[in-house]
Write an enzyme that holds these catalytic residues in place. Structure first.
Site, mmCIF file in Angstrom:
data_model
loop_
_atom_site.group_PDB
_atom_site.id
_atom_site.type_symbol
_atom_site.label_atom_id
_atom_site.label_comp_id
_atom_site.label_asym_id
_atom_site.label_seq_id
_atom_site.Cartn_x
_atom_site.Cartn_y
_atom_site.Cartn_z
ATOM 1 N N CYS B 161 0.736 -1.254 -0.109
ATOM 2 C CA CYS B 161 0.157 0.070 -0.063
ATOM 3 C C CYS B 161 0.687 1.256 -0.070
ATOM 4 O O CYS B 161 0.279 2.355 -0.126
ATOM 5 C CB CYS B 161 -0.945 -0.204 1.188
ATOM 6 N N HIS B 294 -2.927 8.046 5.853
ATOM 7 C CA HIS B 294 -3.309 7.021 4.984
ATOM 8 C C HIS B 294 -4.672 6.615 5.412
ATOM 9 O O HIS B 294 -5.556 6.077 4.535
ATOM 10 C CB HIS B 294 -2.378 5.946 5.504
ATOM 11 N N HIS B 327 -9.663 1.853 -0.560
ATOM 12 C CA HIS B 327 -8.157 1.632 -0.332
ATOM 13 C C HIS B 327 -7.792 1.110 -1.741
ATOM 14 O O HIS B 327 -8.114 0.017 -2.099
ATOM 15 C CB HIS B 327 -8.058 0.781 0.844
#
Lengths: 325, 400
Positions: B161, B294, B327
């Site tokens: 990620c 994030h 995400h």
């Protein structure tokens, strides 16, 4: 930016360590043995470095990664405590393939509701490099790059970039890929679709596996195996080499190969098998040749150019030079 | 880590469920409208809803996006690249005269997620090799460099990620070190049945729309898309009168070395990455006008980030945008870097979609309404599986 090669760790079906690589290269160059049909790499020696208990859930790909990384650190005369702020870059053509297929198996066998979360999370490409960081308590930058045959050159480019900007003093650069039955099947089927010319000479080789790690340092005085002097990863075809011998891996038919050199081009796919990270083995072998410790001496050059080409036409290029230069 | 010169961003592109271009994404963010739903390209066999932020099917009617010989990840990257090049006023002639590097992050885009192929293989049939060919010809950076005829360095980063942020950080270093004139940097990823089931089985997927930093947060929603920035050297910018939208002035990345799937609870690696990024930028925490978190909406991620915000950035505005994008894994850091640049240019940040009720345990909260920003520097951070932490320090450009 010149990178000093401080240490190497090699884990492969032909045996672990530089001695095994030299022996395998000697036998294959002398045509005294053939590539085995199913590569099997011994990771048992990992127990020397990490508690057996902590290996219970560690897959084969990551075991090869860990073992080669520990061996490289040891070979450099270092301990994990010396690596706290080092960088890690792992190159892989396909990532942890067996674990990915384990997760798919669990979906097919038990249904999505019962699929293995462990197989999923550990099959993510950057987990093996992270396992090295976790095992050795390394808090530096930790990268994984995946771009088939140019992965290794891209990993060295990352290391070079970090050292040049003084982000780190030392980088562990590794390259790992593993054999799977499905990879073997697909390679065979795809090789049959290709003409001998387009297969780049790989159609007859079994997919290989193994791990190679290098400990690199910005300080030239740390070199034990020589230096990496140039790193390039681009679609610009390298100039035709006049003198420097080329250790070549990857996808290129005779036409592309002929364009690379006027002298000698060596492809050791019969030693490592068909493996996208073959360039890492080539670099390790190049250091042996430059030190004059590979027998029989195939060549006695001052530098060796390691090239790897992928199907996109991107070429990874590294120049390996010995310590004296 | 020494101080380095900033690197100019001259163009940006973005595609995700919030919109097919940056302008629409920003409108969606401002409106707070979101509608994650069950995936349409594969089935959800879990007996309950696990919504995702999927790019609608009409996207594939856009020019060049229907080529099924290439992965969705590659097509998203290509679409965002075209936008970014257009904004940077770079055409094929310019690119032909420059050393163009391509540095992209991905996760799914480099994974062997051929579930149907594998099922057939297991059934001892001979599956069609199309998915394998697609995988072998769609490696994001290699395929994009080939498509554009780029002649500079090429790299596909697979740091889960944080990949997108890492690709931008690496691209900036290539410019500083003179390896190329232009870098196309960013990240791209597609929704996949395999990762979808994986995140659900890890029990970190929310059954409703995600709520980053909210007291009732229950996990993440997956998304897909791409974010791309064009980075240029000053010499090349002067050749075609480029506009500077922002600069990448710092980048830090560090490993937690704590756990393979959970962040360090006190953000050990994140703090190191922040310190490095600020050092490279020659700035301090006081210089940061706002932070793009994030903010996945998982208990652990938001807790770790909050611990760092409380310790280093108490009172600084925080925005979390995954409530409208989902995400997007390897694309997330790049999409959010693009958003951060746009927010700096606009001088304001939006409300954080999905956030309603502060979590007293966290002690910090993201924006619940739009907020005017006065400073010129922002920070965008990405946390990843494996304990990766990457931070970009971004300054408002001189031409916006």
């Amino acid at each position: 930016m010149r990178m000093a090669l401080e240490g190497m760790g090699i884990v492969a079906p032909f045996g672990n360590g530089i001695k095994a690589l030299k022996q395998a290269a000697f036998l294959k160059i002398s045509n005294e043995s053939n590539t085995s049909s199913t590569p099997a790499t011994d990771t048992e020696p990992l127990k020397k470095h990490v508690p057996v208990r902590s290996l219970r859930r560690v897959d084969h790909f990551t075991r090869m990664t860990l073992l080669a990384a520990y061996e490289a650190v040891n070979d450099a005369g270092l301990s994990p405590a010396d690596m706290k702020d080092a960088g890690i870059v792992l190159a892989t053509g396909y990532g942890p393939a067996r674990l990915t297929f384990d997760f798919l198996d669990s979906i097919i066998d038990y249904g999505p509701n019962m699929a293995s979360p462990l197989a999923f999370s550990h099959s993510v490409h950057n987990i093996p490099a992270a396992t090295v960081a976790l095992s050795m308590h390394i808090n530096g930058p930790c990268f994984t790059v995946s771009q088939f045959e140019t992965s290794v050159a891209a990993a060295f480019l990352t290391a070079r970039t970090w050292l040049a900007e003084e982000r780190v003093d030392r980088v562990l650069v590794g390259a790992v890929d593993e054999y799977t039955e499905l990879l073997q099947k697909n390679s065979t089927r795809m090789a049959l679709e290709l003409s001998s010319d387009a297969s780049g000479g790989r159609r007859n080789h079994t997919p290989g596996e193994g791990a190679v790690f290098f400990c690199l340092h910005a300080d030239a005085s740390r070199a034990r195996y020589g230096f990496i002097d140039q790193v390039k990863v681009s679609r610009v075809q390298p100039d035709r080499a006049q003198i420097t011998p080329i250790f070549f891996s990857g996808a290129a038919g005779p036409r592309h190969r002929a364009a690379l050199t006027t002298t000698s081009l060596h492809d050791f796919s019969n030693v490592y098998g068909n493996i996208p990270t073959a360039m890492a083995f080539d670099i390790a072998l190049a250091t042996c040749v430059l030190q004059g410790v590979l027998s029989p001496r195939i060549i006695t050059p001052n530098t060796i150019c390691c090239l790897s080409r992928d199907r996109f036409g991107t070429v990874g290029k590294l120049i390996v030079t010995p310590q004296e230069i | 880590m020494r101080k380095e010169v900033p690197v100019s961003v001259t163009g940006m592109g973005c595609v995700c469920a919030a919109g097919f271009c940056l302008e629409v994404c920003l409108e969606t963010l401002a409106s707070g409208k979101r509608g994650p739903a069950d995936p349409t390209r594969f089935t959800n066999d879990h007996g309950r809803s696990y919504p995702v932020f999927e790019i609608p099917q009409k996207f594939f009617m856009c020019e060049g996006m229907s080529d099924e010989s290439k992965s969705l990840t590659f097509r998203f990257a290509l679409h965002a690249t075209w936008q970014a090049l257009w904004q940077a006023r770079l055409n094929a002639t310019h690119l032909g005269k420059a050393r163009v590097g391509v540095c992209l992050g991905t996760s799914v885009g480099a994974s062997l997620n051929f579930l149907d192929f594998y099922r057939e293989h297991r059934a001892h049939t001979t599956p069609d090799l199309t998915p394998i060919h697609r995988y072998l010809t769609s490696n994001p950076a290699l395929a994009l460099a080939q498509k554009l005829g780029a002649t500079g360095p090429v790299q596909t980063i697979v740091n889960a990620c944080s990949s997108g942020a890492d690709a931008i950080g690496m691209g900036a270093a290539w410019i500083r070190q003179g390896l190329c004139d232009v870098v196309i940097a960013g990240g791209a990823d597609e929704l996949s049945e395999v990762t979808y089931n994986g995140f659900i089985r890890l029990m970190i997927a929310d059954q409703n729309a995600c709520k980053p930093f909210d007291a009732n947060r229950k996990g993440l929603n997956l998304g897909e898309g791409a974010g791309i920035v064009i980075l240029e050297s000053p010499a090349f910018m002067s050749k075609h009168k480029a506009c500077e939208h922002a600069t990448i002035c710092g980048y830090g990345t560090a490993a937690d070395a704590h756990h393979l799937t959970a962040p360090h609870p006190e953000g050990l690696g994140l703090k190191k990455a922040i310190a490095e990024a600020l050092q490279q930028a020659g700035l301090g925490t006081r210089d940061i006008a706002f932070i793009n978190a994030h903010g996945t909406g998982t208990l652990n991620n938001d807790r770790a980030e909050a611990a760092v915000f409380k310790e280093l950035f108490l009172g600084k505005p925080i925005v979390a945008t995954k409530g409208v994008t989902g995400h997007t894994l390897g694309a997330a850091g790049a999409i959010e870097a693009v958003f951060t640049i746009a927010h700096l240019a606009a001088g304001k940040i939006p409300a954080s979609p999905g956030f309603e009720r502060p979590d007293p345990e966290l002690g910090v909260a993201p924006t619940s309404r739009p907020k005017t920003i006065r400073g010129k520097v922002a920070m965008s951070q990405s946390l990843a599986f494996g304990g990766n932490n990457s931070v970009l320090i971004i300054r408002k450009g001189r031409d916006v």
